[in-house]
Scaffold this motif. Structure first.
Motif, PDB file in Angstrom:
ATOM      1  N   THR A   1       0.813  -1.217   0.000  1.00  0.00           N
ATOM      2  CA  THR A   1       0.000   0.000   0.000  1.00  0.00           C
ATOM      3  C   THR A   1       0.845   1.266   0.000  1.00  0.00           C
ATOM      4  O   THR A   1       0.307   2.366  -0.032  1.00  0.00           O
ATOM      5  CB  THR A   1      -0.935   0.012   1.221  1.00  0.00           C
ATOM      6  N   ASP A   2       2.174   1.111   0.044  1.00  0.00           N
ATOM      7  CA  ASP A   2       3.104   2.245   0.010  1.00  0.00           C
ATOM      8  C   ASP A   2       2.853   3.215   1.170  1.00  0.00           C
ATOM      9  O   ASP A   2       2.890   4.425   1.002  1.00  0.00           O
ATOM     10  CB  ASP A   2       3.005   2.956  -1.340  1.00  0.00           C
ATOM     11  N   LEU A   3       2.586   2.655   2.365  1.00  0.00           N
ATOM     12  CA  LEU A   3       2.334   3.480   3.539  1.00  0.00           C
ATOM     13  C   LEU A   3       3.631   3.971   4.162  1.00  0.00           C
ATOM     14  O   LEU A   3       4.623   3.247   4.199  1.00  0.00           O
ATOM     15  CB  LEU A   3       1.573   2.677   4.603  1.00  0.00           C
ATOM     16  N   THR A   4       3.606   5.191   4.670  1.00  0.00           N
ATOM     17  CA  THR A   4       4.717   5.689   5.473  1.00  0.00           C
ATOM     18  C   THR A   4       4.544   5.136   6.883  1.00  0.00           C
ATOM     19  O   THR A   4       3.487   4.602   7.240  1.00  0.00           O
ATOM     20  CB  THR A   4       4.717   7.222   5.533  1.00  0.00           C
ATOM     21  N   TRP A   5       5.567   5.288   7.723  1.00  0.00           N
ATOM     22  CA  TRP A   5       5.440   4.824   9.102  1.00  0.00           C
ATOM     23  C   TRP A   5       4.327   5.577   9.816  1.00  0.00           C
ATOM     24  O   TRP A   5       3.584   4.997  10.608  1.00  0.00           O
ATOM     25  CB  TRP A   5       6.763   4.970   9.843  1.00  0.00           C
ATOM     26  N   SER A   6       4.195   6.841   9.554  1.00  0.00           N
ATOM     27  CA  SER A   6       3.137   7.642  10.166  1.00  0.00           C
ATOM     28  C   SER A   6       1.755   7.119   9.749  1.00  0.00           C
ATOM     29  O   SER A   6       0.847   6.984  10.582  1.00  0.00           O
ATOM     30  CB  SER A   6       3.299   9.106   9.759  1.00  0.00           C
ATOM     31  N   GLN A   7       1.589   6.848   8.469  1.00  0.00           N
ATOM     32  CA  GLN A   7       0.316   6.317   7.990  1.00  0.00           C
ATOM     33  C   GLN A   7       0.044   4.932   8.574  1.00  0.00           C
ATOM     34  O   GLN A   7      -1.101   4.597   8.879  1.00  0.00           O
ATOM     35  CB  GLN A   7       0.316   6.252   6.461  1.00  0.00           C
ATOM     36  N   LEU A   8       1.095   4.146   8.755  1.00  0.00           N
ATOM     37  CA  LEU A   8       0.926   2.814   9.331  1.00  0.00           C
ATOM     38  C   LEU A   8       0.492   2.907  10.794  1.00  0.00           C
ATOM     39  O   LEU A   8      -0.337   2.108  11.245  1.00  0.00           O
ATOM     40  CB  LEU A   8       2.220   2.013   9.206  1.00  0.00           C
ATOM     41  N   ARG A   9       1.016   3.894  11.521  1.00  0.00           N
ATOM     42  CA  ARG A   9       0.583   4.088  12.908  1.00  0.00           C
ATOM     43  C   ARG A   9      -0.906   4.409  12.954  1.00  0.00           C
ATOM     44  O   ARG A   9      -1.645   3.888  13.792  1.00  0.00           O
ATOM     45  CB  ARG A   9       1.389   5.206  13.572  1.00  0.00           C
TER      46      ARG A   9
END
Length: 132
Positions: free
Chosen positions: A13-21
């Motif tokens: 999904t090409d998530l950043t760490w922030s988006q994953l949190r």
């Protein structure tokens, strides 16, 4: 969810760490628990082992603007491929596709892609049940 499942989801999904949190909070409300970020980062480091070096590097774009971005490289491709082959052998996922590939050969495919403002190289072992 396992660390590997979370890593696969993050990559797909090409998530950043922030988006994953943020995603972790939503999933927790739905009753699905994910490992902590520190456990996920440790799992990524363990997976990369000593064959992959990552660092933040300054790149210059075609307009002369400097951008800081992540850069990763395999330090020893022979060791990297050998370890992958050992994992495939352990999990019994190696095949020679009904003798399409000679039994004394291992086919490794390298590719590249320029997209999303970066250049990515891929490597694939073709001697697996589902090489794609």
């Amino acid at each position: 969810m396992s660390n590997l499942s979370v890593m696969a989801m993050k990559e797909a999904t090409d998530l950043t760490w922030s988006q994953l949190r943020q995603q972790r909070r939503y999933l927790k409300e739905a009753g699905l628990l994910m490992p902590s970020e520190s456990k996920q980062r440790q799992a990524m480091e363990d997976l990369a082992a000593d064959n992959i070096v990552t660092q933040m590097v300054d790149f210059v774009d075609s307009y002369g603007q400097t951008h800081r971005a992540a850069f990763g490289r395999v330090t020893n491709i022979t060791t990297f491929v050998t370890k992958l082959l050992e994992q495939h052998k352990l999990h019994k996922t190696l095949t020679w596709h009904n003798s399409t590939i000679s039994h004394d050969e291992v086919w490794v495919k390298f590719g590249g892609d320029h997209g999303k403002d970066s250049l990515k190289f891929t490597m694939q072992i073709a001697n697996t049940h589902k090489p794609n």
